[in-house]
Design a protein around this motif. Structure first.
Motif, PDB file in Angstrom:
ATOM      1  N   THR A 100       1.497   6.483  -6.997  1.00 57.89           N
ATOM      2  CA  THR A 100       0.387   7.375  -7.355  1.00 57.89           C
ATOM      3  C   THR A 100       0.847   8.819  -7.399  1.00 57.89           C
ATOM      4  O   THR A 100       0.484   9.587  -8.302  1.00 57.89           O
ATOM      5  CB  THR A 100      -0.758   7.209  -6.342  1.00 57.89           C
ATOM      6  N   GLN A 101       1.680   9.218  -6.438  1.00 59.51           N
ATOM      7  CA  GLN A 101       2.207  10.582  -6.433  1.00 59.51           C
ATOM      8  C   GLN A 101       3.089  10.827  -7.659  1.00 59.51           C
ATOM      9  O   GLN A 101       3.034  11.893  -8.279  1.00 59.51           O
ATOM     10  CB  GLN A 101       3.007  10.825  -5.136  1.00 59.51           C
TER      11      GLN A 101
ATOM     12  N   ARG B  91      -7.911   6.565  -7.772  1.00 62.22           N
ATOM     13  CA  ARG B  91      -6.849   5.700  -7.249  1.00 62.22           C
ATOM     14  C   ARG B  91      -6.550   6.072  -5.791  1.00 62.22           C
ATOM     15  O   ARG B  91      -6.330   5.194  -4.946  1.00 62.22           O
ATOM     16  CB  ARG B  91      -5.586   5.837  -8.111  1.00 62.22           C
ATOM     17  N   ARG B  92      -6.526   7.356  -5.488  1.00 62.19           N
ATOM     18  CA  ARG B  92      -6.273   7.783  -4.107  1.00 62.19           C
ATOM     19  C   ARG B  92      -7.393   7.316  -3.173  1.00 62.19           C
ATOM     20  O   ARG B  92      -7.131   6.838  -2.066  1.00 62.19           O
ATOM     21  CB  ARG B  92      -6.140   9.293  -4.050  1.00 62.19           C
TER      22      ARG B  92
ATOM     23  N   GLU C   3      -6.494   1.033   2.862  1.00 67.32           N
ATOM     24  CA  GLU C   3      -5.706   1.201   4.075  1.00 67.32           C
ATOM     25  C   GLU C   3      -6.582   0.996   5.322  1.00 67.32           C
ATOM     26  O   GLU C   3      -6.170   0.328   6.275  1.00 67.32           O
ATOM     27  CB  GLU C   3      -5.075   2.583   4.086  1.00 67.32           C
TER      28      GLU C   3
ATOM     29  N   LEU D 168       0.820  -1.205   0.000  1.00 70.71           N
ATOM     30  CA  LEU D 168       0.000   0.000   0.000  1.00 70.71           C
ATOM     31  C   LEU D 168       0.859   1.263   0.000  1.00 70.71           C
ATOM     32  O   LEU D 168       0.559   2.235  -0.719  1.00 70.71           O
ATOM     33  CB  LEU D 168      -0.923  -0.010   1.225  1.00 70.71           C
ATOM     34  N   GLN D 169       1.929   1.293   0.798  1.00 64.54           N
ATOM     35  CA  GLN D 169       2.805   2.470   0.837  1.00 64.54           C
ATOM     36  C   GLN D 169       3.466   2.697  -0.520  1.00 64.54           C
ATOM     37  O   GLN D 169       3.595   3.833  -0.985  1.00 64.54           O
ATOM     38  CB  GLN D 169       3.870   2.294   1.930  1.00 64.54           C
TER      39      GLN D 169
ATOM     40  N   LEU E  61      -7.032   3.715  -2.442  1.00 66.53           N
ATOM     41  CA  LEU E  61      -5.944   3.412  -1.495  1.00 66.53           C
ATOM     42  C   LEU E  61      -6.364   3.757  -0.065  1.00 66.53           C
ATOM     43  O   LEU E  61      -5.977   3.058   0.888  1.00 66.53           O
ATOM     44  CB  LEU E  61      -4.684   4.200  -1.880  1.00 66.53           C
ATOM     45  N   VAL E  62      -7.147   4.840   0.108  1.00 61.81           N
ATOM     46  CA  VAL E  62      -7.614   5.183   1.463  1.00 61.81           C
ATOM     47  C   VAL E  62      -8.526   4.086   1.997  1.00 61.81           C
ATOM     48  O   VAL E  62      -8.423   3.641   3.157  1.00 61.81           O
ATOM     49  CB  VAL E  62      -8.341   6.541   1.441  1.00 61.81           C
TER      50      VAL E  62
ATOM     51  N   LYS F 173       1.051   4.237  -2.857  1.00 63.95           N
ATOM     52  CA  LYS F 173       0.901   5.681  -2.601  1.00 63.95           C
ATOM     53  C   LYS F 173       2.015   6.473  -3.292  1.00 63.95           C
ATOM     54  O   LYS F 173       1.772   7.507  -3.925  1.00 63.95           O
ATOM     55  CB  LYS F 173       0.928   5.944  -1.106  1.00 63.95           C
TER      56      LYS F 173
END
Length: 532
Positions: free
Chosen positions: A94-95, A113-114, A121, A87-88, A117-118, A91
């Motif tokens: 994605t950035q 996508r964000r 998580e 997951l990290q 991921l939230v 992230k």
């Protein structure tokens, strides 16, 4: 004129190269950015696939724990940590995707996508708490109901369908990878056609410039080259026919002026050379005559000194040895003194003859010496030579053989002093180059027309490759120099000259057993004896 045109062309080419460099930098940046976008999209798709696989492995671990099978708690912690790490990484990727593509079309995709991921998580945190409470089922517990509860924990944590969410993201990211690949292909095709067009333009321009300057430079360069070849060949009357105001006309004028000046110098030099040649020829003939005279005088002087040092050594050694032996010890009978004095007188007579020969050699050469011919008994002459060689043999520790038997038939016509000198040289060499305890013999053998005298030793011998040189003046082999450093290399040369002066010849044969000197002289028929 040509200089200005060439400068202009070079400046245009420099500008084209600068534009090409800027174009290369821009295309490289676009291509690199497109490749990075495709790589990030592929890594995101791979991350969602890994997350799904890790979730499935964790489900398997929980099932094993409920069924009472062996399930390591360390494996549970590793699986949870791996999912958290995935997951990290998603992230971060994605950035990176947002930074590489901030267009309005891609902004909505980045937002979904964000949000995914939230949700993932939070679901992972709830899943971790639920997995911590999993224990083996009690005996008689309802297994299907437990499995259904487990499935709700994994598939619907906090009311979100995680399985469908991950599958949708995998499908969406796979489509994004395909889209980025297609965009990368389009970019590469654009860059390829761009560079092909630029290369074509540069090539056509270069060919046009080369054709223009080739035509413009062909005629003047050809005429300058012909003028240079004419000067190189010595045709100083050739002139280059170039007119105008350009650089080639200036060079042609300079070359023509140089040719004219060289032609004048050549005429003056030719006249001076002819005068010098006459003077040099005259002077050279005078110097050659003087140099030949000097060389002849110097050669005669060197031969004289060398022959004197060689020829006087043996007689003086014999005289001194006879005197020392005679004066040594107790008084001797008068007859022994007379015999010693007789040998000394004979050796002194030989020494006088040697001195006469050396003086004659100073004026001419040994081959031109005159001989006083008379019948000579070589048996007697060999005995006398052995007696003279006895002193040196005693000093060297060499044994001399018995004198030949006096037969009265070993007669030759020759000069007894010079024949004794010849045999003395052969015995001196045989004794000098023998080791202590070796033996030296002299034998005579009569043939129908010749008389053969052989001096044989058991000494150090002569190497085969040195035999052709032993009769050369001043030649001494390496082995001979080591054994007797005081030689001069003249004895055998004088001995062969004396042999030839008597109509004979001298040969040397050598091997490991020693050396044989073979002297062949024309034989003289025995004289009839008077009868009383």
């Amino acid at each position: 004129m040509f200089r200005r045109r060439i400068t202009l062309v070079l400046a245009l080419f420099a500008l084209v190269m600068a534009l090409a460099a800027l174009l290369a930098a821009a295309s490289l940046a676009v291509t690199e950015r497109q490749v990075l976008r495709g790589r990030v999209a592929s890594d995101i798709a791979t991350g969602f696939i890994q997350l799904s696989a890790q979730k499935q492995r964790l489900r398997t671990w929980v099932a094993q724990m409920q069924q009472g099978a062996h399930a390591d708690s360390g494996a549970r912690a590793e699986l949870l940590a791996a999912m958290q790490g995935t997951l990290q990484r998603l992230k971060v990727l994605t950035q990176q995707a947002i930074e590489l593509d901030g267009s309005a079309e891609a902004r909505e995709e980045h937002l979904r996508r964000r949000e995914t991921l939230v949700v993932l998580e939070r679901s992972l945190a709830a899943l971790a708490q639920a997995v911590d409470r999993v224990r083996p089922l009690e005996p008689g517990a309802d297994a299907p109901q437990a499995w259904a509860a487990l499935s709700r924990v994994f598939d619907m944590p906090q009311g979100h369908d995680v399985r469908r969410l991950i599958a949708e993201n995998i499908a969406r990211e796979t489509a994004a990878v395909q889209r980025e690949r297609a965009a990368a292909d389009v970019t590469l095709a654009w860059v390829r056609w761009l560079w092909l067009g630029a290369a074509a333009i540069v090539s056509v321009s270069a060919m046009a410039v080369a054709l223009h300057f080739g035509r413009a430079l062909h005629r003047p360069l050809q005429q300058l080259s012909e003028g240079a070849r004419a000067l190189q060949a010595g045709r100083l009357g050739h002139r280059i026919a170039l007119t105008g105001q350009d650089e080639f006309a200036e060079v042609a004028g300079s070359v023509n002026a140089l040719a004219a000046e060289l032609e004048q110098h050549r005429e003056r030099e030719s006249a001076q050379r002819q005068r010098l040649e006459v003077q040099v020829d005259t002077r050279t003939r005078e110097l050659a005559d003087a140099l030949a005279s000097l060389h002849q005088a110097d050669a005669q002087r060197r031969r004289l000194f060398a022959d004197i040092s060689h020829e006087l050594r043996t007689p003086t050694t014999v005289i001194r040895g006879e005197a020392e032996i005679t004066l040594r010890g107790r008084d001797k009978p008068a007859s022994e003194y007379k015999e010693a004095l007789s040998r000394i007188v004979s050796t002194a007579r030989q020494l006088g003859a040697v001195i006469d020969d050396l003086l004659a050699m100073a004026r001419s050469d040994i081959d031109s010496l005159s001989l006083v011919r008379e019948p000579v008994d070589l048996d007697e002459l060999a005995a006398e030579a052995l007696a003279q060689a006895g002193v040196l043999a005693a000093r060297q520790g060499v044994r001399l053989g018995e004198p030949p038997e006096r037969t009265g038939h070993h007669l030759v016509a020759g000069d007894p002093l010079r024949l004794r000198q010849l045999l003395g040289v052969l015995l001196d060499n045989a004794t000098r180059y023998s080791r202590a305890g070796d033996r030296v013999d002299i034998t005579l053998e009569a043939e129908p027309t010749d008389l053969r005298v052989t001096v044989h030793d058991q000494g150090i011998g002569i190497p085969v490759h040195e035999l052709p040189q032993v009769f050369d003046r001043h030649f001494r082999g390496a082995q001979a120099r080591r054994h007797s450093p005081d030689g001069s290399g003249l004895g055998l040369s004088i001995a062969r000259a004396l042999a030839r002066a008597h109509g004979g010849q001298l040969e040397l044969h050598s091997n490991d057993a020693g050396t044989r000197a073979v002297l062949t002289l024309p034989r003289l028929a025995a004289q009839p004896q008077d009868t009383a």
